[in-house]
Scaffold this active site. Structure first.
Site, PDB file in Angstrom:
ATOM      1  NE  ARG A 111     -19.888  97.416  37.167  1.00  0.00           N
ATOM      2  CZ  ARG A 111     -18.864  98.214  37.426  1.00  0.00           C
ATOM      3  NH1 ARG A 111     -18.397  99.008  36.481  1.00  0.00           N
ATOM      4  NH2 ARG A 111     -18.289  98.206  38.603  1.00  0.00           N
ATOM      5  CB  ILE A 112     -22.964  91.130  32.646  1.00  0.00           C
ATOM      6  CG1 ILE A 112     -21.689  90.340  32.320  1.00  0.00           C
ATOM      7  CG2 ILE A 112     -24.201  90.380  32.168  1.00  0.00           C
ATOM      8  CD1 ILE A 112     -21.513  89.082  33.152  1.00  0.00           C
ATOM      9  CG  LEU A 113     -25.495  95.925  29.566  1.00  0.00           C
ATOM     10  CD1 LEU A 113     -25.313  96.293  28.103  1.00  0.00           C
ATOM     11  CD2 LEU A 113     -26.004  97.118  30.367  1.00  0.00           C
ATOM     12  CG  ASN A 127     -19.480  93.029  22.791  1.00  0.00           C
ATOM     13  OD1 ASN A 127     -18.946  94.120  23.031  1.00  0.00           O
ATOM     14  ND2 ASN A 127     -19.018  91.899  23.307  1.00  0.00           N
ATOM     15  CG  HIS A 129     -14.841  88.582  22.233  1.00  0.00           C
ATOM     16  ND1 HIS A 129     -14.849  88.864  23.592  1.00  0.00           N
ATOM     17  CD2 HIS A 129     -14.046  87.496  22.071  1.00  0.00           C
ATOM     18  CE1 HIS A 129     -14.099  87.969  24.209  1.00  0.00           C
ATOM     19  NE2 HIS A 129     -13.605  87.132  23.320  1.00  0.00           N
ATOM     20  CG  ASP A 161     -26.858  85.353  23.406  1.00  0.00           C
ATOM     21  OD1 ASP A 161     -25.921  85.631  24.202  1.00  0.00           O
ATOM     22  OD2 ASP A 161     -26.897  84.296  22.752  1.00  0.00           O
ATOM     23  N   GLY A 163     -26.007  85.312  27.189  1.00  0.00           N
ATOM     24  CA  GLY A 163     -24.748  84.699  27.605  1.00  0.00           C
ATOM     25  C   GLY A 163     -23.582  85.678  27.508  1.00  0.00           C
ATOM     26  CG  ASP A 165     -17.892  87.599  25.025  1.00  0.00           C
ATOM     27  OD1 ASP A 165     -18.401  88.721  24.838  1.00  0.00           O
ATOM     28  OD2 ASP A 165     -16.931  87.417  25.790  1.00  0.00           O
TER      29      ASP A 165
HETATM   30  C1  GRF Z   1     -11.555  96.252  22.598  1.00  0.00           C
HETATM   31  O1  GRF Z   1     -10.375  95.518  22.461  1.00  0.00           O
HETATM   32  C2  GRF Z   1     -12.759  95.349  22.518  1.00  0.00           C
HETATM   33  O2  GRF Z   1     -12.566  94.241  21.718  1.00  0.00           O
HETATM   34  C3  GRF Z   1     -12.930  94.919  23.938  1.00  0.00           C
HETATM   35  O3  GRF Z   1     -12.595  96.072  24.696  1.00  0.00           O
HETATM   36  C4  GRF Z   1     -11.679  96.867  23.981  1.00  0.00           C
HETATM   37  C5  GRF Z   1     -12.181  98.284  23.926  1.00  0.00           C
HETATM   38  O4  GRF Z   1     -11.224  99.180  23.450  1.00  0.00           O
HETATM   39  N1  GRF Z   1     -14.267  94.433  24.151  1.00  0.00           N
HETATM   40  P1  GRF Z   1     -11.571 100.706  23.164  1.00  0.00           P
HETATM   41  O5  GRF Z   1     -12.079 101.296  24.473  1.00  0.00           O
HETATM   42  O6  GRF Z   1     -12.591 100.767  22.090  1.00  0.00           O
HETATM   43  O7  GRF Z   1     -10.271 101.331  22.760  1.00  0.00           O
END
Ligand code: GRF
Length: 222
Positions: A111-113, A127, A129, A161, A163, A165
Protein backbone atom coordinates in the site's frame (compact mmCIF):
# COMPACT_ATOMS: atom_id res chain seq x y z
CA UNK A 1 15.30 18.22 -4.81
CA UNK A 2 16.35 16.25 -1.80
CA UNK A 3 18.82 17.92 0.46
CA UNK A 4 21.97 15.97 1.15
CA UNK A 5 20.78 13.23 3.43
CA UNK A 6 22.23 13.20 6.88
CA UNK A 7 24.75 10.57 7.65
CA UNK A 8 22.20 8.30 9.27
CA UNK A 9 24.65 6.37 11.36
CA UNK A 10 26.41 9.44 12.74
CA UNK A 11 23.20 11.34 13.33
CA UNK A 12 21.67 8.49 15.24
CA UNK A 13 24.88 8.01 17.18
CA UNK A 14 25.48 4.39 16.28
CA UNK A 15 28.03 3.03 18.64
CA UNK A 16 29.10 -0.38 19.77
CA UNK A 17 26.34 -0.08 22.41
CA UNK A 18 23.56 1.19 20.17
CA UNK A 19 22.71 -0.76 17.05
CA UNK A 20 21.00 0.74 13.99
CA UNK A 21 17.29 0.10 14.48
CA UNK A 22 15.24 -1.24 11.58
CA UNK A 23 11.47 -1.25 11.22
CA UNK A 24 10.27 -3.49 8.39
CA UNK A 25 6.87 -3.12 6.71
CA UNK A 26 5.57 -5.84 4.40
CA UNK A 27 2.38 -7.43 3.14
CA UNK A 28 3.62 -10.75 1.82
CA UNK A 29 5.58 -13.83 2.64
CA UNK A 30 8.55 -12.03 4.14
CA UNK A 31 11.58 -13.56 2.43
CA UNK A 32 13.34 -10.18 2.32
CA UNK A 33 12.53 -9.50 5.98
CA UNK A 34 13.96 -12.92 6.89
CA UNK A 35 17.15 -12.23 4.90
CA UNK A 36 17.53 -8.86 6.64
CA UNK A 37 17.00 -10.41 10.08
CA UNK A 38 19.58 -13.09 9.20
CA UNK A 39 22.04 -10.40 8.11
CA UNK A 40 21.56 -8.62 11.44
CA UNK A 41 22.09 -11.87 13.33
CA UNK A 42 25.26 -12.69 11.38
CA UNK A 43 26.67 -9.18 11.84
CA UNK A 44 26.57 -8.31 8.11
CA UNK A 45 24.20 -5.48 9.09
CA UNK A 46 25.36 -3.65 12.23
CA UNK A 47 21.77 -3.35 13.33
CA UNK A 48 18.67 -5.06 14.63
CA UNK A 49 15.09 -5.52 13.50
CA UNK A 50 13.06 -3.87 16.24
CA UNK A 51 9.63 -4.05 14.60
CA UNK A 52 7.92 -5.90 11.75
CA UNK A 53 4.51 -4.49 10.82
CA UNK A 54 1.99 -5.49 8.19
CA UNK A 55 -1.30 -4.33 6.71
CA UNK A 56 -2.27 -7.99 6.17
CA UNK A 57 -3.33 -9.83 9.29
CA UNK A 58 -2.24 -13.34 8.29
CA UNK A 59 0.83 -12.32 6.25
CA UNK A 60 3.78 -14.71 6.23
CA UNK A 61 6.05 -11.81 7.16
CA UNK A 62 4.35 -11.58 10.59
CA UNK A 63 4.51 -15.35 11.15
CA UNK A 64 8.20 -15.40 10.24
CA UNK A 65 8.88 -12.46 12.55
CA UNK A 66 7.08 -14.10 15.48
CA UNK A 67 8.97 -17.35 14.87
CA UNK A 68 12.20 -15.36 15.29
CA UNK A 69 10.99 -13.66 18.45
CA UNK A 70 10.70 -10.27 16.74
CA UNK A 71 7.92 -7.81 17.55
CA UNK A 72 5.24 -8.37 14.90
CA UNK A 73 2.32 -6.02 14.55
CA UNK A 74 -0.78 -6.05 12.35
CA UNK A 75 -2.25 -2.64 11.59
CA UNK A 76 -5.60 -2.56 9.78
CA UNK A 77 -5.05 -0.47 6.63
CA UNK A 78 -8.49 1.11 6.56
CA UNK A 79 -10.94 1.70 3.77
CA UNK A 80 -8.73 1.98 0.66
CA UNK A 81 -7.33 -0.81 -1.50
CA UNK A 82 -4.16 0.89 -2.74
CA UNK A 83 -3.17 3.11 0.19
CA UNK A 84 -3.33 3.23 3.97
CA UNK A 85 -5.94 5.59 5.35
CA UNK A 86 -5.13 8.44 7.75
CA UNK A 87 -5.82 6.46 10.91
CA UNK A 88 -3.70 3.55 9.73
CA UNK A 89 -0.89 5.85 8.68
CA UNK A 90 -0.89 7.45 12.14
CA UNK A 91 -0.74 3.97 13.71
CA UNK A 92 2.23 2.94 11.53
CA UNK A 93 4.03 6.19 12.41
CA UNK A 94 3.32 5.75 16.12
CA UNK A 95 4.51 2.14 16.18
CA UNK A 96 7.73 2.98 14.30
CA UNK A 97 8.42 6.00 16.52
CA UNK A 98 7.74 3.98 19.66
CA UNK A 99 10.27 1.44 18.40
CA UNK A 100 12.70 4.35 17.78
CA UNK A 101 13.61 3.13 14.30
CA UNK A 102 16.49 4.69 12.40
CA UNK A 103 15.36 3.31 9.05
CA UNK A 104 12.00 2.16 7.66
CA UNK A 105 12.48 -0.80 5.33
CA UNK A 106 9.66 -1.56 2.92
CA UNK A 107 9.82 -5.21 1.93
CA UNK A 108 6.84 -6.06 -0.23
CA UNK A 109 4.57 -3.46 1.40
CA UNK A 110 1.68 -3.25 -1.03
CA UNK A 111 0.00 0.00 0.00
CA UNK A 112 1.10 3.56 -0.72
CA UNK A 113 2.24 5.58 2.29
CA UNK A 114 1.26 9.25 2.32
CA UNK A 115 3.17 12.50 2.59
CA UNK A 116 2.77 12.63 6.37
CA UNK A 117 4.57 9.32 6.74
CA UNK A 118 7.37 10.32 4.37
CA UNK A 119 7.85 13.69 6.08
CA UNK A 120 8.04 11.99 9.48
CA UNK A 121 10.76 9.64 8.25
CA UNK A 122 12.34 11.97 5.67
CA UNK A 123 15.18 10.25 3.77
CA UNK A 124 14.77 7.25 6.06
CA UNK A 125 12.44 5.04 4.04
CA UNK A 126 13.84 2.51 1.57
CA UNK A 127 12.18 0.01 -0.75
CA UNK A 128 13.12 -2.88 -2.99
CA UNK A 129 11.63 -3.15 -6.45
CA UNK A 130 11.80 -6.27 -8.63
CA UNK A 131 12.94 -4.52 -11.84
CA UNK A 132 15.59 -2.09 -13.05
CA UNK A 133 13.88 1.24 -12.37
CA UNK A 134 12.77 3.42 -14.05
CA UNK A 135 11.65 0.44 -16.15
CA UNK A 136 8.52 -1.36 -14.99
CA UNK A 137 7.41 0.53 -11.89
CA UNK A 138 4.29 -0.62 -10.07
CA UNK A 139 2.84 -4.06 -9.56
CA UNK A 140 4.23 -7.42 -10.76
CA UNK A 141 7.28 -5.86 -12.36
CA UNK A 142 8.72 -9.28 -13.25
CA UNK A 143 5.57 -10.03 -15.25
CA UNK A 144 5.72 -6.62 -16.94
CA UNK A 145 9.34 -7.38 -17.96
CA UNK A 146 8.41 -10.79 -19.33
CA UNK A 147 5.42 -9.43 -21.24
CA UNK A 148 7.55 -6.64 -22.71
CA UNK A 149 10.13 -9.12 -23.91
CA UNK A 150 13.27 -7.64 -22.33
CA UNK A 151 16.34 -9.88 -22.16
CA UNK A 152 17.59 -8.39 -18.91
CA UNK A 153 15.68 -7.18 -15.88
CA UNK A 154 16.79 -6.94 -12.28
CA UNK A 155 16.41 -5.46 -8.83
CA UNK A 156 16.50 -1.89 -7.54
CA UNK A 157 16.93 -0.68 -3.96
CA UNK A 158 15.82 2.95 -3.66
CA UNK A 159 14.81 5.68 -1.26
CA UNK A 160 11.07 6.25 -1.17
CA UNK A 161 9.65 9.60 -2.24
CA UNK A 162 6.08 10.71 -2.99
CA UNK A 163 5.94 8.94 -6.36
CA UNK A 164 5.51 5.26 -7.12
CA UNK A 165 9.00 3.71 -7.33
CA UNK A 166 10.60 7.05 -8.23
CA UNK A 167 13.03 7.82 -5.38
CA UNK A 168 16.85 8.00 -5.70
CA UNK A 169 18.43 4.67 -6.60
CA UNK A 170 20.70 3.13 -3.97
CA UNK A 171 21.69 -0.10 -5.74
CA UNK A 172 20.77 -2.14 -8.79
CA UNK A 173 21.64 -5.59 -10.03
CA UNK A 174 20.71 -7.29 -13.27
CA UNK A 175 18.90 -10.60 -13.69
CA UNK A 176 18.78 -12.22 -17.17
CA UNK A 177 15.45 -13.27 -18.62
CA UNK A 178 15.96 -16.84 -19.82
CA UNK A 179 14.20 -18.66 -22.66
CA UNK A 180 11.23 -20.50 -21.21
CA UNK A 181 10.97 -18.28 -18.13
CA UNK A 182 7.54 -18.04 -16.55
CA UNK A 183 6.51 -15.22 -14.20
CA UNK A 184 7.19 -17.63 -11.33
CA UNK A 185 10.70 -18.75 -12.40
CA UNK A 186 11.77 -15.20 -13.20
CA UNK A 187 10.40 -13.82 -9.93
CA UNK A 188 12.16 -16.60 -7.99
CA UNK A 189 15.55 -15.66 -9.55
CA UNK A 190 14.86 -11.97 -8.92
CA UNK A 191 14.09 -12.72 -5.29
CA UNK A 192 17.40 -14.58 -4.88
CA UNK A 193 19.16 -11.37 -5.88
CA UNK A 194 16.89 -9.28 -3.63
CA UNK A 195 17.92 -11.31 -0.60
CA UNK A 196 21.56 -10.29 -1.19
CA UNK A 197 21.33 -6.73 -2.47
CA UNK A 198 18.85 -5.51 0.18
CA UNK A 199 20.87 -6.58 3.25
CA UNK A 200 24.06 -5.24 1.61
CA UNK A 201 22.41 -1.85 0.97
CA UNK A 202 20.98 -1.65 4.49
CA UNK A 203 24.39 -2.54 5.94
CA UNK A 204 25.94 0.37 4.02
CA UNK A 205 23.19 2.73 5.22
CA UNK A 206 23.69 1.57 8.80
CA UNK A 207 27.41 2.27 8.51
CA UNK A 208 26.67 5.75 7.18
CA UNK A 209 28.29 4.99 3.82
CA UNK A 210 25.50 6.32 1.59
CA UNK A 211 24.59 9.93 0.96
CA UNK A 212 21.95 11.43 -1.33
CA UNK A 213 22.78 14.38 -3.57
CA UNK A 214 19.77 15.29 -5.67
CA UNK A 215 18.86 12.14 -7.55
CA UNK A 216 22.29 10.59 -7.04
CA UNK A 217 23.30 8.41 -4.16
CA UNK A 218 26.98 8.35 -3.38
CA UNK A 219 28.52 5.27 -1.82
CA UNK A 220 31.59 5.77 0.29
CA UNK A 221 33.64 2.70 -0.57
CA UNK A 222 35.68 1.48 2.36
C1 GRF B 1 9.58 -8.71 -3.55
O1 GRF B 1 9.67 -9.33 -4.79
C2 GRF B 1 9.77 -7.22 -3.68
O2 GRF B 1 10.61 -6.86 -4.72
C3 GRF B 1 8.39 -6.74 -3.95
O3 GRF B 1 7.56 -7.57 -3.15
C4 GRF B 1 8.18 -8.82 -2.96
C5 GRF B 1 8.21 -9.15 -1.50
O4 GRF B 1 8.58 -10.47 -1.24
N1 GRF B 1 8.28 -5.33 -3.66
P1 GRF B 1 8.82 -11.00 0.24
O5 GRF B 1 7.52 -10.78 1.00
O6 GRF B 1 9.96 -10.26 0.83
O7 GRF B 1 9.11 -12.46 0.08
Amino acid sequence: MLAIAPNLAQEEGVTAQRKFRLGILGSGKGSNAAAIADACASGEIPGEVVLVASDVENAGILERARARGLEALYIAPGEFRAKVDETAEASFIQALQRAAVDLVVLAGFMRILGGGFLRTFANRVVNIHPALLPAFPGLEAWKQALDYGVKVTGVTVHFVDQGVDTGPVIAQETVPVLPGDTPETLHARIQEVERKIYPASIAALARGEIRVQGRQTVWKRV
